[in-house]
Design an enzyme around this catalytic site. Structure first.
Site, PDB file in Angstrom:
ATOM      1  CG  HIS A  51      -5.693  -2.117   0.931  1.00 29.14           C
ATOM      2  ND1 HIS A  51      -5.159  -2.065  -0.349  1.00 29.14           N
ATOM      3  CD2 HIS A  51      -4.891  -1.424   1.936  1.00 29.14           C
ATOM      4  CE1 HIS A  51      -4.200  -1.075  -0.173  1.00 29.14           C
ATOM      5  NE2 HIS A  51      -3.919  -0.736   0.944  1.00 29.14           N
ATOM      6  CB  SER A  92      -0.994  -0.054   1.237  1.00 33.05           C
ATOM      7  OG  SER A  92      -1.825   1.056   1.262  1.00 33.05           O
TER       8      SER A  92
END
Ligand SMILES: *[C@@H]1O[C@H](CO)[C@@H](O)[C@H](O)[C@H]1NC(C)=O
Length: 400
Positions: free
Chosen positions: A372, A167
């Site tokens: 995610h 990320s």
């Protein structure tokens, strides 16, 4: 409605004055967890050129191998937003990224960005006051990453190493290698999990709630200013806690801002690790890191922080922030993305991938609804991510 939102967000900013150290009773830290899992651990502090003191952790060798006199092969791991070195070690000794790489013979280094649990020191500034928090991930990329990279290179004596980022750990990679291209030479291979550069397709509830108010410089963003991001209960309400509770039987998930922002709908989350996750997360970041992402959601561009016309003019010599230049990235780069990622949407991942010169892999995790945080804590993360990353590093090292 707007007025209520305004009040709530301001209360969120005020709540940010509470130091993280007084947040909970848990003080589980990387060294305790790693020691408990049976691996050796070292702490290294490095000072950035703008005065922040960062703590990195190192697993120098695996107790399961006898390779201490072999030439060093180094892997550097960089966490995401609201996270820390802890994200790599919470799936136990068999399944966590850091241990899998250690068992494969790598000297494993884990970075920590300014502002998180381990990097709350500055030679001149205190984290209790706003000037400490006057940074976004642009500064993490421009100051923290070079300091840590140079330190690792010096300390280990290697010329280059493998990189793994999750990320925001991929965003800082894009920013660093495009802005200071000499750092391309530091990278053997880089493995970008949930790559984040463009954000126009972001589906995080945060985007719906906060982007209309905060993605452009205005009175409200000035009021919130630079602070530690410490969400109030009101902000949780806005981010849809009720929706979360409907979908998840686990209260801890709905009470944790990391899940509220990054997605609580995982089919794969390792629930055994949840107490460890909530004891170590969220790990601290500045409000500007979030606002910078919201600006990208709004503009559709991958560019520097928007301070507003006047400061932009002073900083960039133009009215709008300047774009990053990902076409400068020529290190061997591997992409790993999921089909249900609120933060790294398939469309946005595709766009940045097309600007990378040396894209060695473009891999969609081959199971549906991968989100995610599954890149860190899915029950099948060893099979889907960690083993493939290790195998790619080994293949590179065997060939070079
Ligand atoms: C889930 O997390 C626990 C706690 O860290 C760990 O012992 C276990 O191996 C993990 N399971 C998987 C499949 O990763």
């Amino acid at each position: 409605m707007k007025v209520i939102l305004l009040g709530l967000l301001i209360s969120a900013a005020v709540a940010s004055a509470v130091p993280a150290s007084s947040r909970g009773l848990f003080t589980l830290r990387t060294p305790e967890i790693v020691t408990n899992d049976g691996f050796p651990i070292e702490s290294h502090k490095v000072q950035t050129s703008d005065g922040y003191v960062l703590e990195m952790f190192r697993i120098p060798y695996s107790p399961n191998l006898n390779n201490q006199d072999k030439p060093k092969k180094v892997a550097f791991l960089m966490h995401g937003l609201l996270s820390s070195s802890d994200c790599w070690i919470l799936n136990g000794a068999e399944n966590s990224m850091a241990y899998i790489l250690s068992n494969a013979g790598y000297d494993v280094w884990m970075g920590n960005a300014r502002g998180n649990t381990y990097s709350r020191e500055n030679v001149k500034l205190t984290p209790l006051l706003p000037p400490f928090w006057d940074f976004s991930w642009n500064e993490i990329a421009m100051y923290d990453m070079p300091a840590m990279f140079d330190y690792v290179k010096y300390e280990t004596g290697v010329e280059n190493f493998h990189y793994v980022g999750h990320s925001q750990g991929t965003t800082v990679y894009f920013v660093l290698l495009s802005t200071l291209p000499q750092y391309n030479d530091y990278i053997k291979t880089s493995h970008l999990l949930a790559p984040v550069a463009y954000m126009s397709h972001m589906r995080s509830p945060l985007a719906a709630v906060a982007a209309p108010l905060l993605s452009k410089p205005n009175l409200l963003s000035d009021l919130i200013g630079s602070n530690e991001f410490m969400p109030s209960t009101a902000l949780f309400g806005l981010l849809g806690q009720t929706a979360c509770i409907d979908k998840s039987p686990f209260q801890e998930i709905c009470a944790n801002i990391l899940f509220m922002i990054a997605g609580w709908d995982s089919q794969y989350l390792n629930y055994t690790a949840l107490p460890l996750i909530t004891a170590t997360h969220p790990a601290g970041s500045s409000t500007s890191q979030l606002i910078h992402y919201l600006q990208e959601y709004n503009s559709g561009d991958f560019r520097r922080f928007d301070f507003g016309y006047f400061k932009n003019e002073r900083t960039y010599h133009q009215k709008a922030p300047t774009d990053y230049t990902p076409e400068n990235i020529d290190a061997e780069t591997y992409f790993y993305y999921g089909d249900n990622d609120y933060f790294a949407d398939v469309g946005d991942v595709l766009k940045i991938s097309q600007q990378i010169q040396n894209l060695a892999l473009y891999y969609q995790v081959p199971v549906p609804t991968w989100n995610h945080l599954d890149f860190l804590w899915a029950i099948n993360v060893k099979e889907m991510i960690n083993d493939p990353v290790k195998t790619a590093m080994e293949a590179y090292d065997a060939a070079h």
